[in-house]
Design a protein around this motif. Structure first.
Motif: not given
Length: 54
Positions: A16-17, A19-25
């Motif tokens: 989940e972290r 996925r969130r990091t990739l989405n933010e990038l």
């Protein structure tokens, strides 16, 4: 059995972290990414290193 469940929960939280990091990038514009010295092709690697450490 508890160890298996805890391992699963930990891996789920890491995923989940990631996925969130990739989405933010991916929310960065090309210009913002370039200003940070990042290329879109590196986003997955950067997110992976950030979460998993390698």
């Amino acid at each position: 059995m508890t160890k298996i469940v805890n391992t699963w929960k930990s891996r789920f939280a890491q995923r989940e972290r990631f996925r969130r990091t990739l989405n933010e990038l991916n929310m960065l514009s090309d210009r913002e990414a370039a200003d940070l010295g990042l290329a879109r092709a590196d986003f997955r690697r950067i997110a992976h290193e950030s979460v998993y450490g390698f």
